[in-house]
Design an enzyme around this catalytic site. Structure first.
Site, mmCIF file in Angstrom:
data_model
loop_
_atom_site.group_PDB
_atom_site.id
_atom_site.type_symbol
_atom_site.label_atom_id
_atom_site.label_comp_id
_atom_site.label_asym_id
_atom_site.label_seq_id
_atom_site.Cartn_x
_atom_site.Cartn_y
_atom_site.Cartn_z
ATOM 1 N N ASN A 1 -6.283 -0.503 6.542
ATOM 2 C CA ASN A 1 -6.341 -1.321 7.930
ATOM 3 C C ASN A 1 -4.823 -1.887 7.804
ATOM 4 O O ASN A 1 -4.359 -2.165 9.037
ATOM 5 C CB ASN A 1 -7.360 -2.637 7.975
ATOM 6 C CG ASN A 1 -6.711 -3.657 8.909
ATOM 7 O OD1 ASN A 1 -6.992 -3.557 10.196
ATOM 8 N ND2 ASN A 1 -6.201 -4.590 8.327
ATOM 9 N N SER B 1 -6.433 3.250 15.888
ATOM 10 C CA SER B 1 -6.051 2.835 17.339
ATOM 11 C C SER B 1 -6.360 3.529 18.567
ATOM 12 O O SER B 1 -6.820 4.806 18.277
ATOM 13 C CB SER B 1 -4.520 2.811 17.181
ATOM 14 O OG SER B 1 -4.150 2.176 18.315
ATOM 15 N N TYR C 1 4.495 5.112 15.869
ATOM 16 C CA TYR C 1 3.206 4.416 15.592
ATOM 17 C C TYR C 1 2.308 5.360 15.843
ATOM 18 O O TYR C 1 1.171 5.724 15.135
ATOM 19 C CB TYR C 1 3.041 3.012 16.783
ATOM 20 C CG TYR C 1 1.727 2.438 16.611
ATOM 21 C CD1 TYR C 1 1.546 1.577 15.434
ATOM 22 C CD2 TYR C 1 0.609 2.596 17.473
ATOM 23 C CE1 TYR C 1 0.515 0.714 15.166
ATOM 24 C CE2 TYR C 1 -0.537 1.868 17.126
ATOM 25 C CZ TYR C 1 -0.622 0.927 16.229
ATOM 26 O OH TYR C 1 -1.567 0.354 16.089
ATOM 27 N N ALA D 1 2.414 8.618 15.739
ATOM 28 C CA ALA D 1 2.523 9.864 14.750
ATOM 29 C C ALA D 1 1.730 9.302 13.576
ATOM 30 O O ALA D 1 0.941 10.145 12.859
ATOM 31 C CB ALA D 1 4.025 10.104 14.305
ATOM 32 N N VAL E 1 0.781 -1.309 -0.047
ATOM 33 C CA VAL E 1 -0.054 -0.053 -0.001
ATOM 34 C C VAL E 1 0.713 1.195 0.091
ATOM 35 O O VAL E 1 0.130 2.411 -0.213
ATOM 36 C CB VAL E 1 -1.053 -0.070 1.303
ATOM 37 C CG1 VAL E 1 -2.191 -0.990 1.106
ATOM 38 C CG2 VAL E 1 -0.441 0.148 2.397
ATOM 39 N N LYS F 1 -0.712 7.021 13.513
ATOM 40 C CA LYS F 1 -2.057 6.743 13.837
ATOM 41 C C LYS F 1 -2.987 8.163 13.992
ATOM 42 O O LYS F 1 -3.972 8.410 13.719
ATOM 43 C CB LYS F 1 -2.442 5.885 15.013
ATOM 44 C CG LYS F 1 -1.852 4.421 14.441
ATOM 45 C CD LYS F 1 -2.926 3.797 13.415
ATOM 46 C CE LYS F 1 -2.747 2.209 13.410
ATOM 47 N NZ LYS F 1 -3.151 1.806 12.294
HETATM 48 O O1 NJP Z 1 -1.696 -6.951 12.525
HETATM 49 P P1 NJP Z 1 -1.403 -7.890 11.576
HETATM 50 P P2 NJP Z 1 -3.510 -6.558 12.905
HETATM 51 N N1 NJP Z 1 1.185 -3.169 2.044
HETATM 52 O O2 NJP Z 1 0.147 -8.017 11.694
HETATM 53 C C1 NJP Z 1 -0.569 -5.998 5.994
HETATM 54 C C2 NJP Z 1 -4.265 -1.895 14.069
HETATM 55 N N2 NJP Z 1 -4.488 -2.007 15.282
HETATM 56 O O3 NJP Z 1 -4.321 -7.088 12.311
HETATM 57 O O4 NJP Z 1 1.795 -7.421 3.362
HETATM 58 C C3 NJP Z 1 0.247 -3.836 2.242
HETATM 59 O O5 NJP Z 1 -2.058 -9.302 11.853
HETATM 60 C C4 NJP Z 1 0.051 -7.357 6.552
HETATM 61 O O6 NJP Z 1 0.269 -7.912 5.412
HETATM 62 P P3 NJP Z 1 1.485 -8.476 4.455
HETATM 63 C C5 NJP Z 1 -2.814 -1.914 13.338
HETATM 64 O O7 NJP Z 1 -1.963 -0.758 13.581
HETATM 65 C C6 NJP Z 1 -3.879 -3.308 15.877
HETATM 66 O O8 NJP Z 1 -3.469 -6.473 14.395
HETATM 67 O O9 NJP Z 1 1.368 -9.753 3.679
HETATM 68 N N3 NJP Z 1 -0.207 -4.508 3.426
HETATM 69 C C7 NJP Z 1 -1.113 -7.669 7.370
HETATM 70 O O10 NJP Z 1 -2.195 -8.427 6.428
HETATM 71 C C8 NJP Z 1 -3.184 -2.284 12.061
HETATM 72 O O11 NJP Z 1 -3.201 -0.898 11.366
HETATM 73 C C9 NJP Z 1 -4.125 -3.402 17.221
HETATM 74 O O12 NJP Z 1 2.374 -8.571 5.640
HETATM 75 C C10 NJP Z 1 0.820 -4.633 4.494
HETATM 76 C C11 NJP Z 1 -1.527 -6.649 7.946
HETATM 77 O O13 NJP Z 1 -1.127 -5.626 7.427
HETATM 78 C C12 NJP Z 1 -4.384 -3.038 12.011
HETATM 79 O O14 NJP Z 1 -5.070 -2.731 13.193
HETATM 80 C C13 NJP Z 1 -4.408 -2.449 17.970
HETATM 81 C C14 NJP Z 1 1.890 -3.744 4.594
HETATM 82 C C15 NJP Z 1 -1.172 -6.639 9.503
HETATM 83 O O15 NJP Z 1 -1.940 -7.603 10.080
HETATM 84 C C16 NJP Z 1 -4.407 -4.520 11.561
HETATM 85 O O16 NJP Z 1 -3.264 -4.895 12.535
HETATM 86 C C17 NJP Z 1 -4.627 -1.255 17.734
HETATM 87 C C18 NJP Z 1 2.120 -2.851 3.096
HETATM 88 N N4 NJP Z 1 3.158 -2.204 3.140
HETATM 89 C C19 NJP Z 1 -4.646 -1.130 16.141
HETATM 90 N N5 NJP Z 1 2.370 -3.741 5.763
HETATM 91 C C20 NJP Z 1 -3.797 -4.757 17.830
HETATM 92 N N6 NJP Z 1 -3.622 -5.708 17.158
HETATM 93 O O17 NJP Z 1 -3.744 -4.854 19.207
HETATM 94 C C21 NJP Z 1 1.818 -4.557 6.380
HETATM 95 O O18 NJP Z 1 -5.230 -0.204 18.414
HETATM 96 N N7 NJP Z 1 0.642 -5.087 5.852
#
Ligand code: NJP
Length: 242
Positions: free
Chosen positions: A90, A142, A155, A157, A64, A159
């Protein structure tokens, strides 16, 4: 919005919250474009979506933070599905370090994925929503778009920035019948913490499905209603990070 046959693009759909949101939209009859970098994980997510949720899903690998890849991904969705109604920004990551230990590359990754990425996906998707006469953009921010913690400077910054983006963009989008919602979760039990090398007790944390149900609820409200922000937390969160 009735979700049946609506087309949604969900970023970060290969894992955790994004995968659960995709399933929650698909189970309502929506068609979900699964976006993340890892094709293998997206294929597995598509299989789960189709088998366990009887949903329709499309694998669209993209980083993304790359303008070219986002442009291509949105075009693929439009070509395959005829348009777009819902955008869920997300995709995210967390690298938690005191600032003097944080590399420039690590700082940039937060901003590039969670802020620039959301901007790019929204920018290239929004003409499709406008041309259909409306839609919904959901940004997963978040609790740390409203709070602070040690080692969270990059993080928070990103969010806080995303929350500001949503608030300003909402004022434009509403004139075109597009709703903008920020979903602000507390701690959720996903691979996020393992990837962040952050050992924490997740026994009281939210589940991805809790966030996904909230997103589905927000999307399904009548078109005249917008929930601008929703804070969702465990009833008794483990607050080591607060
Ligand atoms: O994390 P995770 P969550 N381009 O690591 C993708 C927020 N949040 O579900 O690219 C495209 O299981 C990565 O896929 P891949 C958090 O900040 C969480 O917990 O294949 N995609 C994976 O599908 C985030 O914004 C908590 O590595 C990219 C996904 O992102 C959201 O919730 C608390 C990418 C991450 O999945 C989902 O997090 C909160 C890229 N450059 C907010 N880089 C919490 N878990 O406690 C990464 O307040 N991804």
């Amino acid at each position: 919005m009735e979700l049946k046959d609506k087309v949604a693009i969900v970023t970060g759909a290969s894992s955790g919250i994004g995968q659960a949101i995709s399933n929650a939209i698909a189970v309502e009859g929506g068609i979900v474009a699964l976006v993340a970098r890892s094709r293998d994980k997206l294929e597995a997510a598509k299989k789960e979506c189709e088998k366990d949720f009887k949903g329709k899903a499309l694998v669209v690998p993209a980083d993304v933070s790359s303008e070219d890849e986002v442009k291509k991904a949105v075009q693929t969705v439009v070509d395959e599905c005829g348009g777009l109604d819902i955008v869920v920004n997300n995709a995210g990551l967390g690298i938690f370090k005191e600032l003097d230990q944080m590399s420039v590359d690590e700082w940039d990754r937060h901003i590039n994925v969670m802020l620039r990425g959301a901007f790019l996906v929204t920018k290239y998707s929004i003409p499709q929503l406008y041309s259909r006469g409306g839609g919904h953009v959901v940004n997963v921010t978040s609790l740390w778009a409203a709070r602070f913690c040690r080692t969270c400077s990059a993080y928070t910054a990103a969010k806080f920035g995303l929350r500001g983006f949503s608030q300003s963009f909402r004022l434009e989008a509403r004139d075109r019948n597009v709703r903008v919602t920020d979903v602000m979760p507390g701690t959720v039990d996903t691979p996020f913490f393992t990837k962040a090398n952050w050992e924490t007790d997740l026994s009281m944390a939210l589940h991805s499905e809790d966030v996904a149900k909230t997103v589905a609820f927000v999307l399904k409200l009548p078109d005249r209603v917008v929930i601008e922000e929703v804070v969702i937390n465990s009833i008794n969160p483990f607050e080591s990070t607060a």
